[in-house]
Motif scaffolding. Structure first.
Motif, mmCIF file in Angstrom:
data_model
loop_
_atom_site.group_PDB
_atom_site.id
_atom_site.type_symbol
_atom_site.label_atom_id
_atom_site.label_comp_id
_atom_site.label_asym_id
_atom_site.label_seq_id
_atom_site.Cartn_x
_atom_site.Cartn_y
_atom_site.Cartn_z
ATOM 1 N N UNK A 268 0.801 -1.221 0.000
ATOM 2 C CA UNK A 268 0.000 0.000 0.000
ATOM 3 C C UNK A 268 0.830 1.264 0.000
ATOM 4 N N UNK A 269 2.076 1.186 -0.473
ATOM 5 C CA UNK A 269 2.978 2.330 -0.478
ATOM 6 C C UNK A 269 2.906 3.078 -1.803
ATOM 7 N N UNK A 270 2.879 4.406 -1.792
ATOM 8 C CA UNK A 270 3.044 5.133 -3.044
ATOM 9 C C UNK A 270 4.399 4.799 -3.650
ATOM 10 N N UNK A 271 4.427 4.552 -4.949
ATOM 11 C CA UNK A 271 5.681 4.137 -5.582
ATOM 12 C C UNK A 271 5.810 4.757 -6.962
ATOM 13 N N UNK A 272 6.991 5.221 -7.246
ATOM 14 C CA UNK A 272 7.411 5.641 -8.585
ATOM 15 C C UNK A 272 8.679 4.848 -8.880
ATOM 16 N N UNK A 273 8.597 3.949 -9.861
ATOM 17 C CA UNK A 273 7.541 3.717 -10.832
ATOM 18 C C UNK A 273 6.645 2.568 -10.368
ATOM 19 N N UNK A 274 5.350 2.699 -10.600
ATOM 20 C CA UNK A 274 4.425 1.636 -10.244
ATOM 21 C C UNK A 274 4.506 0.523 -11.283
ATOM 22 N N UNK A 275 4.115 -0.693 -10.910
ATOM 23 C CA UNK A 275 4.274 -1.833 -11.826
ATOM 24 C C UNK A 275 3.561 -1.666 -13.166
ATOM 25 N N UNK A 276 2.348 -1.118 -13.143
ATOM 26 C CA UNK A 276 1.604 -0.984 -14.400
ATOM 27 C C UNK A 276 2.293 -0.005 -15.349
ATOM 28 N N UNK A 277 2.811 1.083 -14.808
ATOM 29 C CA UNK A 277 3.542 2.036 -15.654
ATOM 30 C C UNK A 277 4.783 1.384 -16.253
ATOM 31 N N UNK A 278 5.455 0.558 -15.463
ATOM 32 C CA UNK A 278 6.631 -0.142 -15.970
ATOM 33 C C UNK A 278 6.252 -1.056 -17.123
ATOM 34 N N UNK A 279 5.168 -1.795 -16.949
ATOM 35 C CA UNK A 279 4.723 -2.713 -18.003
ATOM 36 C C UNK A 279 4.378 -1.939 -19.274
ATOM 37 N N UNK A 280 3.665 -0.840 -19.102
ATOM 38 C CA UNK A 280 3.208 -0.085 -20.265
ATOM 39 C C UNK A 280 4.350 0.619 -20.985
ATOM 40 N N UNK A 281 5.241 1.232 -20.224
ATOM 41 C CA UNK A 281 6.281 2.048 -20.849
ATOM 42 C C UNK A 281 7.448 1.241 -21.398
ATOM 43 N N UNK A 282 7.749 0.114 -20.766
ATOM 44 C CA UNK A 282 8.935 -0.625 -21.210
ATOM 45 C C UNK A 282 8.691 -1.403 -22.491
ATOM 46 N N UNK A 283 7.461 -1.433 -23.003
ATOM 47 C CA UNK A 283 7.199 -2.147 -24.242
ATOM 48 C C UNK A 283 6.712 -1.176 -25.306
ATOM 49 N N UNK A 284 7.548 -0.949 -26.288
ATOM 50 C CA UNK A 284 7.249 0.059 -27.306
ATOM 51 C C UNK A 284 6.126 -0.368 -28.253
ATOM 52 N N UNK A 285 5.883 -1.663 -28.382
ATOM 53 C CA UNK A 285 4.765 -2.125 -29.200
ATOM 54 C C UNK A 285 3.452 -1.674 -28.579
ATOM 55 N N UNK A 286 3.316 -1.947 -27.286
ATOM 56 C CA UNK A 286 2.109 -1.524 -26.567
ATOM 57 C C UNK A 286 1.981 -0.009 -26.607
ATOM 58 N N UNK A 287 3.097 0.671 -26.365
ATOM 59 C CA UNK A 287 3.075 2.126 -26.274
ATOM 60 C C UNK A 287 2.619 2.756 -27.588
ATOM 61 N N UNK A 288 3.116 2.241 -28.699
ATOM 62 C CA UNK A 288 2.745 2.796 -30.005
ATOM 63 C C UNK A 288 1.252 2.664 -30.249
ATOM 64 N N UNK A 289 0.687 1.485 -29.957
ATOM 65 C CA UNK A 289 -0.743 1.289 -30.183
ATOM 66 C C UNK A 289 -1.588 2.112 -29.221
ATOM 67 N N UNK A 290 -1.132 2.222 -27.957
ATOM 68 C CA UNK A 290 -1.873 3.006 -26.969
ATOM 69 C C UNK A 290 -1.940 4.470 -27.370
ATOM 70 N N UNK A 291 -0.803 5.040 -27.770
ATOM 71 C CA UNK A 291 -0.775 6.454 -28.136
ATOM 72 C C UNK A 291 -1.578 6.699 -29.412
ATOM 73 N N UNK A 292 -1.438 5.813 -30.389
ATOM 74 C CA UNK A 292 -2.183 5.984 -31.636
ATOM 75 C C UNK A 292 -3.685 5.898 -31.392
ATOM 76 N N UNK A 293 -4.104 4.984 -30.501
ATOM 77 C CA UNK A 293 -5.532 4.834 -30.201
ATOM 78 C C UNK A 293 -6.091 6.062 -29.514
#
Length: 487
Positions: A268-293
């Motif tokens: 329950x600790x505030x964290x930077x970077x949170x796990x979901x952000x790590x998953x989303x940002x570290x994969x450029x395939x996901x990132x490209x589709x997310x931003x385009x959408x």
């Protein structure tokens, strides 16, 4: 006040041996208003941790009062019976037997460890692992050695009352080492309400923040009632004793940084970077589709799932084009291909390790905009200049030290409004944490190259435009979330 030491009796520990406050567990239990408004770290040195003893209740109530304490009640219970900790023995015994080559003769029948420190350097590896498993001030390990394999017969607490004069001297030295402050340069002027852990790797070649920058943050956070303490990958077992976590190592889903983020989230600790952000940002395939959408402008892109896609990429993007491994960072795993021959050779090599690659239109510029975004709001603006005679901001020379380009800082007001607004839109697609958005400003418009979950943040660079307001806002981000939780 940072540290409070609880003892069974007033004279169990020499008050002159430590600068920290020493009180009996009875006084601590009887006066719940003690240390109100503060968040001390409690070291419970009671002579008994038995169920429902004063030592047991001291740790139990420390937790309820929001004080960080060792040992915790969970550790007390774990060490109450062998069957409750026998799952840890295989790993511990393996580490123990690796110490043999550094010891003269056989293992002693009993060894005492204080705050994860053994009686000599030969014990270092085992001592750290033992402390990771059972975070307690003083432990004794009983060993049965047949000269070929040393087995652990018992692990238990080693109370002050059973220490001889030599052990007490070693204990107080280890106590001083454990409670020492690596970054704190003077006595805190403001009582600390919270303690933030900052995960660092002192040996990392290109860390997201230099240690000197984190010391600068620590001085600012101190004025806001926050202690900032460095931790390393060996300190996962200690994480729950902090209030928040700021990861300042290069993040990866496949290494310990992700485990730290997950553990912090579970606590329950505030964290930077949170796990979901790590998953989303570290994969450029996901990132490209997310931003385009989300209609965030990105360079023309082709996803490559095999060599059969290379001709389509070449026809769509023309040459030169940029080929990327999806989870690359710091300009690694990003190459420019001048023609189809180069593209095919590089793609064939990289597809051995990655099922997907990204090909993007090459957009030459002399700099990239980096806009820092925190909590959905712009934090800083800077130009990252390309490395000398290179098309990226970092030139990873073969068998050589990485060469970085320079930078130019701006205030947020000086940065083009469209650049800042586009960066904020992109970051909000990811989450509510801290992100570094890289953009290219061209005649054809503004393009988001990527969103980084682990952006550089250094004193004298990223904070040059907005000055210390960058660090104040970073600290406040954590405080706002802690106070919403009522911690």
């Amino acid at each position: 006040m940072s540290w409070v030491i609880l003892t069974g009796r007033q004279n169990d520990l020499d008050h002159a041996a430590t600068p920290h406050k020493i009180i009996t567990n009875r006084d601590y239990l009887s006066h719940p208003a003690l240390f109100r408004g503060q968040r001390p770290k409690v070291i419970n040195l009671s002579n008994s941790y038995a169920y429902q003893s004063r030592g047991y209740y001291a740790s139990l109530l420390a937790s309820s009062r929001g004080h960080r304490v060792i040992p915790t009640v969970e550790t007390m219970i774990d060490l109450s019976e062998r069957k409750l900790y026998e799952h840890a023995l295989p790993e511990l015994e393996l580490a123990l037997n690796k110490c043999r080559k550094d010891l003269d003769g056989e293992f002693p029948a009993k060894v005492c460890f204080f705050f994860g420190i053994g009686p000599g350097r030969a014990w270092d590896r085992f001592a750290r692992l033992l402390f990771d498993w059972f975070r307690a001030p003083a432990l004794e390990v009983h060993i049965k050695d047949n000269s070929e394999w040393a087995a652990i017969r018992k692990i238990g607490f080693h109370p002050l009352a059973r220490m001889d004069c030599t052990e007490k001297r070693r204990f107080t030295h280890c106590l001083e080492t454990y409670t020492g402050r690596e970054w704190r340069e003077s006595k805190s002027r403001t009582p600390a309400r919270y303690t933030f852990a900052t995960l660092v790797d002192p040996a990392e070649e290109l860390p997201p923040s230099q240690i000197s920058s984190l010391r600068h943050w620590a001085r600012i956070a101190e004025k806001m009632g926050v202690e900032v303490e460095p931790i390393t990958r060996k300190d996962l077992a200690r994480l729950a004793n902090y209030d928040a976590l700021f990861i300042r190592e290069t993040t990866s889903i496949s290494n310990h940084t992700y485990r730290f983020a997950r553990r912090a989230q579970q606590e329950g600790m505030p964290v930077i970077d949170d796990p979901l952000s790590m998953i989303r940002c570290t994969n450029k395939v996901y990132l490209d589709e997310l931003l385009a959408a989300n209609k965030v402008p990105v360079p023309p892109t082709v996803i490559i799932a095999g060599t059969s896609d290379l001709e389509h990429a070449a026809d769509t993007l023309s040459f030169p084009l940029v080929l990327k491994i999806p989870d690359s960072s710091f300009s690694r795993g990003v190459k420019k291909c001048a023609d189809f021959k180069e593209l095919k050779a590089l793609a064939t090599e990289w597809l051995e390790d990655s099922d997907l690659l990204i090909a993007q239109k090459f957009i030459p510029t002399t700099f990239d905009w980096r806009i820092g975004v925190l909590g959905g709001q712009p934090l800083f603006a800077v130009h990252y200049l390309m490395a000398k005679k290179h098309w990226q901001i970092v030139n990873h020379r073969v068998n050589g030290k990485p060469e970085e380009g320079g930078f130019k800082s701006f205030t947020l007001r000086q940065a083009p409004a469209e650049v800042v607004e586009t960066a904020v839109r992109a970051a909000r697609c990811i989450g509510d944490g801290l992100y570094g958005v890289d953009l290219k400003e061209t005649r054809d418009g503004i393009f988001v190259i990527e969103v980084n979950d682990n952006p550089n943040l250094d004193h004298g660079c990223e904070d040059s435009g907005e000055k210390d307001e960058v660090w104040v806002r970073l600290t406040q981000w954590f405080l706002d979330r802690l106070e919403r939780q009522g911690r």
